[in-house]
Design an enzyme around this catalytic site. Structure first.
Site, PDB file in Angstrom:
ATOM      1  N   GLY A 157       0.814  -1.211   0.000  1.00 42.46           N
ATOM      2  CA  GLY A 157       0.000   0.000   0.000  1.00 42.46           C
ATOM      3  C   GLY A 157       0.848   1.261   0.000  1.00 42.46           C
ATOM      4  O   GLY A 157       0.389   2.346  -0.353  1.00 42.46           O
ATOM      5  N   LYS A 177       9.854   2.794  -0.548  1.00 37.86           N
ATOM      6  CA  LYS A 177       8.861   2.750   0.528  1.00 37.86           C
ATOM      7  C   LYS A 177       8.387   4.184   0.753  1.00 37.86           C
ATOM      8  O   LYS A 177       9.202   5.055   1.066  1.00 37.86           O
ATOM      9  CB  LYS A 177       9.524   2.174   1.788  1.00 37.86           C
ATOM     10  CG  LYS A 177       8.551   1.701   2.837  1.00 37.86           C
ATOM     11  CD  LYS A 177       9.259   0.858   3.888  1.00 37.86           C
ATOM     12  CE  LYS A 177       8.367   0.624   5.093  1.00 37.86           C
ATOM     13  NZ  LYS A 177       9.018  -0.176   6.125  1.00 37.86           N
ATOM     14  N   ASP A 204      -2.388   6.888   2.323  1.00 40.62           N
ATOM     15  CA  ASP A 204      -1.859   7.846   1.342  1.00 40.62           C
ATOM     16  C   ASP A 204      -0.630   7.324   0.609  1.00 40.62           C
ATOM     17  O   ASP A 204      -0.102   8.004  -0.278  1.00 40.62           O
ATOM     18  CB  ASP A 204      -1.532   9.184   2.033  1.00 40.62           C
ATOM     19  CG  ASP A 204      -0.498   9.022   3.145  1.00 40.62           C
ATOM     20  OD1 ASP A 204      -0.006   7.885   3.345  1.00 40.62           O
ATOM     21  OD2 ASP A 204      -0.185  10.024   3.810  1.00 40.62           O
ATOM     22  N   ASP A 210       2.679 -11.012   7.455  1.00 42.30           N
ATOM     23  CA  ASP A 210       3.119 -10.244   6.284  1.00 42.30           C
ATOM     24  C   ASP A 210       4.485  -9.606   6.525  1.00 42.30           C
ATOM     25  O   ASP A 210       5.081  -9.060   5.590  1.00 42.30           O
ATOM     26  CB  ASP A 210       2.087  -9.167   5.912  1.00 42.30           C
ATOM     27  CG  ASP A 210       1.735  -8.272   7.081  1.00 42.30           C
ATOM     28  OD1 ASP A 210       1.266  -8.791   8.103  1.00 42.30           O
ATOM     29  OD2 ASP A 210       1.958  -7.051   6.987  1.00 42.30           O
ATOM     30  N   ASN A 211       4.960  -9.666   7.755  1.00 47.20           N
ATOM     31  CA  ASN A 211       6.273  -9.097   8.049  1.00 47.20           C
ATOM     32  C   ASN A 211       7.316 -10.183   8.299  1.00 47.20           C
ATOM     33  O   ASN A 211       8.339  -9.934   8.939  1.00 47.20           O
ATOM     34  CB  ASN A 211       6.187  -8.159   9.253  1.00 47.20           C
ATOM     35  CG  ASN A 211       5.357  -6.919   8.942  1.00 47.20           C
ATOM     36  OD1 ASN A 211       5.212  -6.546   7.776  1.00 47.20           O
ATOM     37  ND2 ASN A 211       4.812  -6.294   9.967  1.00 47.20           N
TER      38      ASN A 211
HETATM   39  P1  AMP Z   1       3.218  -2.306   7.862  1.00 47.91           P
HETATM   40  O1  AMP Z   1       2.699  -1.815   9.159  1.00 47.91           O
HETATM   41  O2  AMP Z   1       4.276  -1.431   7.250  1.00 47.91           O
HETATM   42  O3  AMP Z   1       3.623  -3.735   7.869  1.00 47.91           O
HETATM   43  O4  AMP Z   1       1.981  -2.185   6.845  1.00 47.91           O
HETATM   44  C1  AMP Z   1       0.837  -2.987   6.910  1.00 47.91           C
HETATM   45  C2  AMP Z   1       0.008  -2.756   5.676  1.00 47.91           C
HETATM   46  O5  AMP Z   1      -0.530  -1.438   5.645  1.00 47.91           O
HETATM   47  C3  AMP Z   1       0.741  -2.934   4.359  1.00 47.91           C
HETATM   48  O6  AMP Z   1      -0.147  -3.496   3.421  1.00 47.91           O
HETATM   49  C4  AMP Z   1       1.103  -1.526   3.999  1.00 47.91           C
HETATM   50  O7  AMP Z   1       1.313  -1.404   2.616  1.00 47.91           O
HETATM   51  C5  AMP Z   1      -0.131  -0.775   4.464  1.00 47.91           C
HETATM   52  N1  AMP Z   1       0.167   0.629   4.763  1.00 47.91           N
HETATM   53  C6  AMP Z   1       0.859   1.104   5.813  1.00 47.91           C
HETATM   54  N2  AMP Z   1       0.941   2.444   5.760  1.00 47.91           N
HETATM   55  C7  AMP Z   1       0.291   2.843   4.657  1.00 47.91           C
HETATM   56  C8  AMP Z   1       0.032   4.105   4.041  1.00 47.91           C
HETATM   57  N3  AMP Z   1       0.459   5.248   4.580  1.00 47.91           N
HETATM   58  N4  AMP Z   1      -0.673   4.107   2.890  1.00 47.91           N
HETATM   59  C9  AMP Z   1      -1.116   2.970   2.344  1.00 47.91           C
HETATM   60  N5  AMP Z   1      -0.903   1.771   2.866  1.00 47.91           N
HETATM   61  C10 AMP Z   1      -0.212   1.689   4.005  1.00 47.91           C
HETATM   62 MG    MG Z   2       4.620  -4.832   6.594  1.00 47.89          MG
END
Ligand code: AMP
Ligand code: MG
Length: 518
Positions: A104, A131, A143, A270-271
């Site tokens: 995202g 990123k 966003d 997912d991580n």
């Molecule tokens: P994370 O916490 O980085 O592992 O993200 C978890 C999910 O939320 C992933 O699918 C990311 O791509 C999405 N995500 C996190 N922050 C954003 C953002 N600002 N805009 C769009 N998607 C996000």
């Molecule tokens: Mg992630």
């Protein structure tokens, strides 16, 4: 204000002077696994950090990329030649709940193949990912952007992990976008360039399985095996061997994390990268005072991802992974479950082996003795009881370079955060056993202490130092970040320069809290 676009004319951005050599095999997977995505150009891209050593090791043209104009690439305004940008689809269990996700706020520029290098077994294909490059088809309501602080944090901690010898994704650059991002506060925006062996996650397999079409899981498994686990291709049951090999890398990885006090903080499926690299530096942090219940993440209210829970969570995640592969393990479901279960049990045993083996190294022990695990456990109990600093306890045991071996590092080498523990009779009793174990070895005790100093870091990325550096960076001053990175690149050295970085945080009434950086 000076626009970077005017200076761009000095550089022919269409030639391949950057050295990127893309060959993106992920595009050969079924279309459901990704979506084309274009980075959204940012207003005023400025290169904040550039990782020259990494660029050189990737065979990139570091001199060109170190120039301010490369902010156009690392900010997503100009695509390097050969880039076929996509967002990858994946799902995941977040805090135990299944969700369909996808990149995202990340875009894969492509797989960079390092020309004519790489020894046997070395990965020569690297994902280059932005990123924070703006919205993608998977952004949901987000966003697609990232803030400067969390991107610098990822850069710092991933470099610290790399220097500690722990498999990790790395950070090639951070670009400030010149645009605000709106979170609880308005923050400066940034884009991080992440380098990874791949971005295939347990969640990618969960996504494939959720499509209800086994051929997709099989396509992904075959792809991942070829990319990371080709040694399992000839096994009797290649998919089971693949699973076992993934589990083995995770066992090793998590033992390594725990040996340096690293808490990932958000071990959602997912991580968890199938390559065995540490990925997704969000609320992660290093533990100071030893306590297996330590949690820093503000959203981890029940301690699911607490320090001591990490092996159990890895096993839980691997169980979700195994579920996606069951039909490939065996056509008979009952048999498949038995095979998966046995492999998960092996994971637990393997983790324990890696953990004890790593702790032996931390304690200067070679070979194996029956009481080793118990001696380790006793030390940890004492550290918890007397609130000892994890890093400094092992470092103090290792003795300083000038301490004589006979004082077994306990008298001369006082380090902050260890005083209470080292003053107790129960610790002295333990240290006697530890030292006797050292003396039973075929090497001189002084040599054992030297070995210890090469595995027990003197410097970790202490939370207060990271925060100090990030605060200054948010004010536009990067010198503290640079200094911190310099120090973290030599974690086993005790120097006058890094003395201040070896101190635990000053006492505070506020517990340290980290955030997901979204
Ligand atoms: P994370 O916490 O980085 O592992 O993200 C978890 C999910 O939320 C992933 O699918 C990311 O791509 C999405 N995500 C996190 N922050 C954003 C953002 N600002 N805009 C769009 N998607 C996000
Ligand atoms: Mg992630």
């Amino acid at each position: 204000m000076h626009s970077p676009f005017s200076s761009a004319s000095h550089v022919d951005l269409t030639d391949n002077s950057t050295g990127f050599n893309f060959d993106t095999t992920y595009l050969n997977l079924p279309g459901a696994f990704y979506a084309p995505a274009q980075p959204v150009a940012v207003k005023l891209p400025q290169l904040v950090l550039f990782n020259r050593a990494l660029a050189e090791s990737l065979g990139l043209n570091a001199d060109v990329l170190a120039e301010p104009t490369s902010a156009l690439f690392f900010g997503g305004n100009v695509l390097p030649e050969g880039s076929t940008p996509i967002a990858q689809a994946y799902a995941g269990h977040q805090f135990g709940h299944f969700t369909v996700l996808g990149d995202g706020r990340a875009i894969l520029l492509g797989e960079h193949v390092v020309r004519g290098s790489g020894g046997p077994g070395a990965s020569m294909r690297w994902d280059i990912q932005l990123k924070g490059p703006g919205q993608t088809p998977y952004s949901r309501r987000g966003d697609g952007r990232a803030a400067l602080g969390p991107m610098l944090r990822e850069y710092i901690i991933s470099e610290a992990m790399f220097a500690l010898g722990i498999p990790t994704t790395r950070s090639l650059a951070v670009v400030a976008t010149g645009e605000p991002v709106y979170r609880e506060n308005v923050l400066p925006g940034a884009v991080l360039t992440r380098v990874a062996a791949s971005h295939i996650r347990v969640g990618t397999f969960e996504y494939a399985a959720s499509q209800g079409d086994l051929s997709q899981v099989k396509a992904l498994a075959d792809y991942t095996i070829r990319r990371h686990y080709s040694e399992t291709l000839n096994a009797e049951n290649p998919y089971l061997a693949f699973f076992q090999a993934v589990a083995e890398r995770q066992a090793e990885l998590i033992a390594k994390w725990m040996q340096v006090g690293f808490i990932h903080g958000v071990m959602n499926t997912d991580n968890m990268a199938l390559s065995g690299e540490t990925i997704d530096y969000g609320p992660c942090a290093f533990m100071d005072t030893y306590d297996p219940a330590t949690v820093f993440s503000s959203i981890d209210q029940h301690g699911r991802y607490a320090f001591g829970n990490q092996p159990r969570i890895a096993s839980w995640n691997l169980a979700r992974f195994a579920e996606t592969l069951l039909p490939l393990f065996d056509a008979d479901e009952k048999k498949a479950i038995e095979l998966g279960q046995a492999a998960l049990t092996e994971f637990g045993e393997s983790f324990n082996r890696h953990w004890v083996q790593g702790m032996r190294a931390k304690l200067g022990w070679i070979g194996e003795e029956e009481d080793d695990a118990e001696l380790v456990a006793t030390l940890l109990q004492l550290m918890q009881k007397h609130e000892a600093d994890y890093t400094n306890t092992f470092r103090r045991l290792s003795g300083s370079a000038s301490a004589s071996a006979e004082n077994h590092g306990t008298a001369a080498n006082a380090l902050p955060g260890t005083e209470t523990l080292f003053a107790t009779p129960e610790f002295t009793a333990w240290a006697g056993n530890w030292w006797a174990r050292i003396k039973r070895q075929n090497i001189l005790p002084a040599e054992a202490l030297t070995n210890m100093r090469s595995v027990n870091p003197a410097v970790i990325a202490r939370n207060h130092k990271v925060e100090e550096a990030l605060s200054a960076a948010n004010e536009g001053n990067l010198s503290a970040v640079q200094k911190l990175l310099d120090v973290l690149h030599k974690p086993f050295a005790e120097t006058a320069e890094n003395a201040a970085y070896r101190e635990p945080a000053p006492p505070s009434n506020e517990p340290y809290r980290t955030f997901c950086g979204t």
